[in-house]
Write an enzyme that holds these catalytic residues in place. Structure first.
Site, PDB file in Angstrom:
ATOM      1  N   GLU A 316       1.779   8.903 -66.571  1.00  0.00           N
ATOM      2  CA  GLU A 316       1.005   7.670 -66.347  1.00  0.00           C
ATOM      3  C   GLU A 316       0.393   7.585 -64.944  1.00  0.00           C
ATOM      4  O   GLU A 316       0.416   6.531 -64.312  1.00  0.00           O
ATOM      5  CB  GLU A 316       1.896   6.447 -66.607  1.00  0.00           C
ATOM      6  CG  GLU A 316       2.329   6.374 -68.063  1.00  0.00           C
ATOM      7  CD  GLU A 316       3.283   5.230 -68.364  1.00  0.00           C
ATOM      8  OE1 GLU A 316       3.071   4.579 -69.397  1.00  0.00           O
ATOM      9  OE2 GLU A 316       4.227   4.989 -67.610  1.00  0.00           O
TER      10      GLU A 316
HETATM   11  C1  ACM Z   1       7.021   7.385 -69.954  1.00  0.00           C
HETATM   12  O1  ACM Z   1       7.499   6.734 -70.899  1.00  0.00           O
HETATM   13  N1  ACM Z   1       6.065   6.868 -69.204  1.00  0.00           N
HETATM   14  C2  ACM Z   1       7.491   8.727 -69.654  1.00  0.00           C
END
Ligand code: ACM
Length: 504
Positions: A316
């Site tokens: 992310e």
């Molecule tokens: C995640 O769930 N951002 C690894």
């Protein structure tokens, strides 16, 4: 219900109905109910009873496992269970290191009226056998039979997010004890995120003292001193669990950026963050200080961590450009390697150039991810944690009071209903190192919260990691799971009483 309890007790132990139904005593698991399912198990006639004269025998290499077993059995049976060298006579629970060391947790267990013998090529196998033995015990009695067992996958992990909410050493150790009962051998600690930095770094002290000072919703923060972190690692090691520490980067770094203004591209520290958004923070990829910082942090973490892997996150990174992401992840992999460790990262790392030893942790919600499959075909190891199957923080159903639902609602049958060996389309089976069940803690504050989300799904993921594919059978698994509940109640483990399971 009482009749069922008595019958279950009789079947499991061969003892009198009166004794088997004593309320304070969890019913033993029958050989058919061992969880995770072993390679093979067979009940025989009779039982072994732990008595005043029973000893635990162990060669020096098995002494640690013997101490652990004694620590479990002495309070449970009220018997002294001295630990002696092999061959000193008497009724014994013998822990024997013999045969080929297969490098895993393979073991054999034999229980007869005269005693118990667990044999393995190494202590980790004895420890796995001890967990099986614990499930077979009821009071002082262990039903006779034989088990031959070995893990399907080398990596069987659980992740605890101590960044969104902080959990004390004692809370982590409690979870470690629960994990070990299901033959989990890896604890991934998510130690830093936007909302908190949880490990003291001597060369950058404000990370913990300031960056660790709060948590989601403005709840109290906290951090582990280096001595406390070492204590967690040692406690895990005594349960044959390896700790993989994660410092998530280049995103998920607001706590670090808030602690040191100079880490920010504009030299301005953002405020501490207690919300639950993701993707808004990034380390400054083109500042040399960033890599001095990471060399210091990774150096200290490597020195504190005996296990071979450090996890560098990499998920992310929405505030890092794709090109910067590649630059950053490649450089940081080199820093980890320079400190003698291997890299684990979320699967997004495959957008960069994974080192030959880098392991990608898959958290996507679909079995189709050609980029990860191609990396796997090219030699990148993969740990599977599909968010819609293995994330323990997902709600079970719409009315689950804790957890999130962005990936899926995950009932027990969903958590159990997939095969890690042929899940990721196009990935060679040899690339799959195993499975991990992550537990993110935006909504979780207590051990009871952790347990409610982990039980009963954690044992489901543990079984996918350990048991032969041939044992995969929902109709039998739900009975194995049901048989665990008396033990959970006896241990005070808070669990979700899924309507899918015929709980005992
Ligand atoms: C995640 O769930 N951002 C690894």
């Amino acid at each position: 219900m009482l009749l069922r309890l008595i019958v279950a007790g009789l079947v499991a132990t061969g003892m009198s109905a009166v004794t088997a139904a004593e309320p304070a005593r969890p019913a033993a698991t029958a050989y058919a109910d061992i969880l995770p399912a072993p390679v093979s198990a067979r009940a025989e006639r009779g039982a072994f009873t732990i008595d005043r004269g029973t000893t635990i025998t162990a060669a020096p290499a098995a002494r640690g496992v013997a101490e652990y077993l004694a620590g479990v059995l002495r309070p449970a049976t009220g018997k002294p269970l001295p630990i002696t060298r092999p061959g000193r006579g008497g009724d014994a629970i013998a822990l024997v290191i013999a045969g080929r060391d297969t490098g895993d947790e393979s073991y054999r267990l034999r229980v007869s009226g005269r005693g118990v013998t667990i044999t393995a090529g190494r202590a980790a196998g004895l420890f796995a056998g001890v967990q099986t033995l614990r499930q077979l015990r009821s009071g002082r009695t262990i039903a006779a039979g034989q088990v031959s067992d070995a893990p399907r996958f080398a990596y069987r992990g659980a992740m605890l997010d101590v960044a969104r909410h902080f959990f004390t050493v004692g809370q982590v150790e409690r979870y470690i004890d629960q994990l070990s009962q299901y033959k989990i051998n890896t604890l991934h600690l998510h130690l830093a995120d936007d909302q908190g930095w949880r490990i003291a770094i001597n060369s950058w002290p404000r990370l913990a003292t300031y960056g660790g000072s709060t948590a989601v919703d403005g709840d109290p923060g906290g951090y582990y001193t280096q001595a406390q972190y070492r204590a967690i690692v040692a406690y895990a090691a005594s349960r044959y669990i390896t700790v993989i520490p994660e410092i998530d980067m280049p995103g998920h770094t607001n706590a670090a950026l808030a602690s040191y203004a100079e880490l920010n591209c504009d030299g301005v520290a953002p405020p501490l963050y207690t919300g639950t958004e993701v993707g808004f923070s990034s380390l400054c990829v083109h500042k040399e200080l960033t890599y001095k910082f990471l060399d210091d942090v990774i150096g200290e973490l490597a020195a504190l961590t005996p296990g071979p892997y450090l996890h560098i996150g990499g998920d992310e990174a929405h505030s890092t450009s794709p090109a910067d992401y590649v630059t950053f992840m490649n450089r940081v992999q080199g820093i980890v390697a320079a400190h003698g460790k291997k890299v684990q990262a979320w699967h997004n790392v495959v957008a960069a150039t994974p080192l030959p030893t880098t392991v990608a942790q898959y958290w996507d919600t679909t079995p189709d991810n050609p980029q990860v499959a191609a990396a796997a075909a090219n030699g990148t190891g993969v740990v599977l944690s599909p968010a819609n199957l293995a994330y323990l923080d997902m709600k079970y159903n719409p009315s689950t009071p804790l957890g999130q639902d962005w990936a899926a609602l995950i009932e027990v049958s969903d958590a159990y209903g997939w095969d890690p060996g042929n899940y990721l389309v196009g990935a060679p089976p040899s690339a799959i190192r195993g499975v991990e069940a992550p537990l993110w803690t935006e909504t979780l504050r207590t051990s009871a919260d952790i347990e409610y989300m982990a039980f009963p799904r954690l044992p489901a993921i543990a079984e996918l990691g350990w048991s032969p594919a041939a044992t995969h059978d929902w109709s039998k698994f739900r009975l194995r799971l049901a048989a665990q509940a008396p033990s959970w109640r006896a241990q005070g483990i808070n669990f979700y009483p899924s309507p899918q399971i015929p709980w005992r």
